[in-house]
Design a protein around this motif. Structure first.
Motif, short mmCIF file in Angstrom:
data_model
loop_
_atom_site.label_atom_id
_atom_site.label_comp_id
_atom_site.label_asym_id
_atom_site.label_seq_id
_atom_site.Cartn_x
_atom_site.Cartn_y
_atom_site.Cartn_z
N GLN A 135 73.60 20.33 -10.43
CA GLN A 135 72.78 19.30 -9.79
C GLN A 135 73.63 18.19 -9.18
O GLN A 135 73.33 17.67 -8.10
CB GLN A 135 71.79 18.73 -10.81
CG GLN A 135 70.71 19.71 -11.23
CD GLN A 135 69.90 19.21 -12.42
OE1 GLN A 135 70.41 18.48 -13.26
NE2 GLN A 135 68.64 19.62 -12.48
N ALA B 94 75.12 19.54 -5.96
CA ALA B 94 74.12 19.56 -4.87
C ALA B 94 73.88 18.16 -4.33
O ALA B 94 73.75 17.97 -3.11
CB ALA B 94 72.82 20.18 -5.38
N GLY C 240 70.26 24.79 -0.86
CA GLY C 240 69.24 25.58 -1.53
C GLY C 240 69.78 26.91 -1.98
O GLY C 240 70.98 27.21 -1.86
N ALA C 241 68.89 27.74 -2.49
CA ALA C 241 69.27 29.04 -3.06
C ALA C 241 69.22 30.12 -1.99
O ALA C 241 68.39 30.10 -1.08
CB ALA C 241 68.35 29.40 -4.22
N GLU D 231 72.43 32.42 -5.74
CA GLU D 231 73.42 31.36 -5.81
C GLU D 231 73.02 30.20 -4.92
O GLU D 231 72.26 30.35 -3.96
CB GLU D 231 74.81 31.87 -5.43
CG GLU D 231 74.99 32.34 -4.02
CD GLU D 231 76.43 32.77 -3.74
OE1 GLU D 231 77.34 32.28 -4.42
OE2 GLU D 231 76.65 33.60 -2.82
N GLU D 232 73.56 29.03 -5.27
CA GLU D 232 73.28 27.79 -4.54
C GLU D 232 74.31 27.62 -3.43
O GLU D 232 75.51 27.79 -3.64
CB GLU D 232 73.34 26.60 -5.50
CG GLU D 232 72.75 25.32 -4.96
CD GLU D 232 71.24 25.25 -5.16
OE1 GLU D 232 70.66 24.24 -4.79
OE2 GLU D 232 70.67 26.22 -5.70
N ASP E 214 78.21 27.48 -6.13
CA ASP E 214 78.42 28.07 -7.45
C ASP E 214 79.80 28.71 -7.60
O ASP E 214 80.20 29.05 -8.72
CB ASP E 214 77.34 29.11 -7.74
CG ASP E 214 75.97 28.48 -7.90
OD1 ASP E 214 75.91 27.27 -8.16
OD2 ASP E 214 74.96 29.19 -7.75
#
Length: 798
Positions: free
Chosen positions: A493, A496, A573-574, A585-586, A685
């Motif tokens: 988090q 991101a 986002g994913a 994965e992000e 990631d």
């Protein structure tokens, strides 16, 4: 969902004003979007009588009418062809706002003759679209009375937003039940008596696939007269925005809105043989009631007779079997259709209908046959005829659940302490059955058939709370912990969040796009066929996305189409590379399109290029703590980039942290997006984590109070040598003292061999402990030149 106050009172015995009803609806979760009260608009319109109607002296199509309004006689110039002496109509005095035209009336001279008011048509009062003539009322209409009250147009219209989990609230009766449970009146739970058959119809109904159509009931009614509906029915439907068509069609629309029970009527003379509920075969064609022809994909629930399709089950009927003014015998359909298949059929064919809207959310299975009886009674009362027997096929599902419920969960889950008797009363008013107690003080609660959304104990708690009132829940402060609060954000988090801040600081705008995309486009970006959606929300959103770039590129294209020349978007986002959890994965993706920046006097505009995308990727990686000086650039990038204008940023020989480049012209052409468009994607990631030894790592400040020393080197290197390889070699020659290396010039051409280029580097040395002597600086320069010559085949220019 729209309904009038009078319609609501057909099911709710209440004296509550419309304002209180609106407040209660919002309080219990049926949010009121608007209340349209026609009384202020229609109050000035009065019933008046035309005393005389003489030709206008200066216009052939106009008449000069003397109109008796009940308290005086006024002169009105009127252009209606049906204006005549002795007729009774609707008069609007000067100062009236005419809602149908938006005109404010005032005294005026029309072709030289004064007119003080207006005789109105139905369109002026927004009753209908009829404006061929003025309203012609019966002779016994009370002179001077309010036309609004006389015609029953003083009924407020309430519009509520219904969430997808409340199909029961798509009928006025269901709304009335909720209001009664909340104490806003008494629910009129009137039972529907079966209508006895007068003949055996011989109707043949077959359900071939109960997964598509679990139950189908039909009834033959003969001797009907399909004329206009009575005024009360036309007014109800018109008030909520439906156009009255004929009494048979209006009855089905009324039952649909009144009881959330979709019905359909077939002209029995146009049905041949048995009525079958079956799966459609590819290529079958149906002309629906909307006048459009649809070709079946195969697998839809189709209602058909021996000649062919009659309609899409739960979505829309066919034009060929529709009722007309000449219809004298009808077959009434009341059926159940699979919600998922109904939604899929509607989406694939682009059909929106009230029936689909209800079936895809779930209708009350227990009301299937009572709905048929209600429609039969209305048809007999309004269109006449004789009813045949009810013929059915398939099996009605139970539609009810038994839930073990602990009443004290209302307080533990909802924070509101209620007596057991009040909880039981609320659930009872909502139609839940409170059954025997079981071990541990729990009880069995049986759900009503019209509430498919109630599946467990938490749902029962929610029902109790919304009726009891969320405003009764006491405000309670959160417990305050002792000491310093522990961090709550995970490492992912935090990454991101930093990625979003970095992209925004570079002038990019954040976008949030769908997590799914078109399957054919997904294949171009390395998509996995196993990620196809079983029930997509749209036919072009049928695959989970393998990259954020395609949706961002399409969004950038839409911005370019609206004359935006500088477009920069990003999304965090994913993405999905397979069906397993570890395949998700992000990522942080960025797209630039058009020009690199706005016009400026100091320099000309330039289009975006691959180096803009590379700069975005490097800045993002640096902001996330990646040692960018250790990254390697490998070319080319993935197939969706231009093969000569793309690359990958790798940490080590195999670990790809990002890719960047100019989007492939073929992909831009397929998406109809104007180039140039560049993009970058960083895999969050995959970034290396911070290693900690011996407790928390502390940042080490390596500032120096000594001045830096800059030295420039111009190397001749092979033309195919990557500049980053030369820079890495130079840095390795004196890593402990080199603070930075900048490539400030590249030259190829006259004076140099064809296979060589000149790369000019500025190396900044930063001493730590003492100022460097000239001899030391020369030694470092010698080491740099030697390393470049040995590892890169470089030599200093003369």
């Amino acid at each position: 969902m729209k309904f009038t106050l009078a319609w609501l009172k057909r099911h709710l015995d209440t004296d509550a004003p419309v304002e209180e009803i609106a407040r209660t609806l919002t309080r219990i979760g049926l949010e009121v979007e608007s209340v349209e009260d026609p009384r202020p608009l229609l109050a000035p319109f009065r019933i008046a009588r035309v005393v005389s109607a003489e030709p206008h002296p200066n216009a052939d199509r106009l008449k000069v009418c003397m109109v008796d309004t009940g308290d005086r006689t006024v002169q009105v110039v009127c252009g209606a062809s049906n204006a005549r002496a002795g007729m009774t109509g609707v008069f609007a005095p000067p100062g009236t706002h005419v809602p149908g035209t938006g005109v404010d009336l005032k005294p005026a001279k029309i072709r030289g003759v004064e007119s003080r008011g207006m005789l109105c048509s139905e369109r002026e009062l927004m009753i209908s679209d009829d404006h061929e003539g003025i309203i012609d009322l019966p002779a016994d209409a009370p002179l001077g009375a309010s036309y609004m009250e006389y015609a029953g147009l003083d009924d407020p219209v309430i519009d509520i937003a219904v969430t997808p989990n409340r199909p029961d609230a798509l009928g006025v009766a269901g709304i009335a039940r909720d209001l009664a449970a909340a104490g806003c009146g008494r629910f009129k739970d009137e039972k529907i008596a079966p209508v006895p058959a007068t003949f055996a119809s011989g109707l043949d109904i077959v359900v071939e696939d109960e997964t598509a159509c679990p139950f189908f009931a039909g009834r033959w009614i003969r001797g009907v007269k399909n004329g206009e509906s009575p005024d009360w029915l036309k007014h109800l439907l018109s008030a909520v925005g439906l156009r009255p068509i004929s009494v048979l069609v209006d009855i089905t629309n009324f039952v649909n809105l009144d009881r959330a029970r979709p019905l359909h009527v077939y002209d029995a003379a146009k049905v041949q043989g048995a009525i079958r509920a079956r799966r459609a075969r590819p290529g079958e064609r149906l002309v629906a009631l909307d006048g459009r022809e649809y070709e079946c994909f195969g697998g839809e629930c189709l209602i058909a007779d021996d000649r062919g399709p009659l309609g899409f089950g739960g979505v829309m009927g066919g034009e060929a079997s529709g009722v007309t003014a000449e219809t004298t015998e009808v077959i009434v359909e009341s059926a159940l259709f699979d919600p998922v298949l109904t939604a899929e059929t509607g989406r694939r064919h682009g059909i929106e209908s009230d029936a689909r809207y209800r079936f895809e959310r779930g209708v009350d299975p227990a009301f299937t046959l009572p709905g048929m009886e209600l429609a039969t009674r209305l048809i007999l009362d309004l269109a006449g005829g004789e009813p045949g027997d009810v013929v059915s096929a398939g099996h009605l599902p139970e539609g009810r659940r038994t839930i073990a419920f602990a009443p004290e969960r209302v307080e533990s889950l909802g924070g509101l302490a209620l007596e057991r008797s009040e909880i039981r009363a609320i659930l009872g008013r909502l139609g839940f059955d409170w059954q025997e107690e079981v071990a541990g003080g729990r009880v069995h609660v049986r759900t009503p058939s019209w509430r498919p959304d109630v599946e467990g104990e938490a749902d029962l708690v929610e029902e109790v709370l919304r009726i009891a009132g969320y405003d009764r829940i006491p405000a309670v402060s959160l417990p305050r912990g002792s000491g310093v609060a522990r961090p709550i954000l995970t490492a992912g988090q935090k990454r991101a969040r930093r990625a979003r801040r970095c992209c925004a600081s570079r002038g990019l705008k954040e976008a949030v796009t769908w997590s799914f995309m078109d399957g054919d486009l997904a294949d171009r970006f390395g998509g996995d066929l196993r990620l196809a959606l079983a029930n997509p929300i749209a036919s072009h959103l049928n695959r989970m996305r393998p990259s954020v770039l395609p949706n961002l590129v399409q969004a950038a294209g839409r911005n370019r189409d609206r004359a935006r020349e500088v477009v920069g978007l990003f999304e965090v986002g994913a993405v999905y590379h397979g069906p397993e959890p570890e395949d998700q994965e992000e990522v942080a993706g960025a797209v630039r399109a058009g020009m690199a920046g706005p016009p400026h006097w100091a320099e000309p505009q330039r289009p975006v290029d691959v180096f803009d995308a590379k700069a975005d990727a490097l800045a993002l990686l640096e902001a996330l703590g990646v040692p960018v000086d250790r990254l390697q650039v490998r070319t080319p990038g993935p197939d969706w980039f231009h093969p000569g204008r793309s690359g990958m940023l790798c940490l080590g020989p195999k670990k790809v942290l990002a890719h960047f480049g100019e989007l492939h012209p073929g992909i831009l052409s397929d998406l109809d997006v104007r180039g140039p468009v560049v993009g970058a994607e960083v895999f969050l990631d995959r970034l290396p984590g911070r290693r900690r030894k011996g407790g928390a790592a502390r940042p080490e400040l390596q500032a120096s109070r000594l001045p830096p020393v800059d030295r420039d080197f111009a190397f001749l290197v092979p033309a195919d040598l990557p500049a980053e390889q030369l820079i890495a070699t130079v840095r390795g020659a004196a890593r402990e003292l080199i603070e930075g290396i900048d490539l400030f010039d590249r030259y190829a051409g006259e004076g140099l061999p064809e296979d060589m280029v000149s790369l000019a580097l500025r190396v900044r040395l930063r001493p730590r402990e003492r100022t460097l002597a000239d001899a030391e600086i020369d030694e470092i320069a010698r080491r740099i030149v030697a390393a470049a010559e040995k590892r890169c085949g470089a030599r200093l220019r003369g």
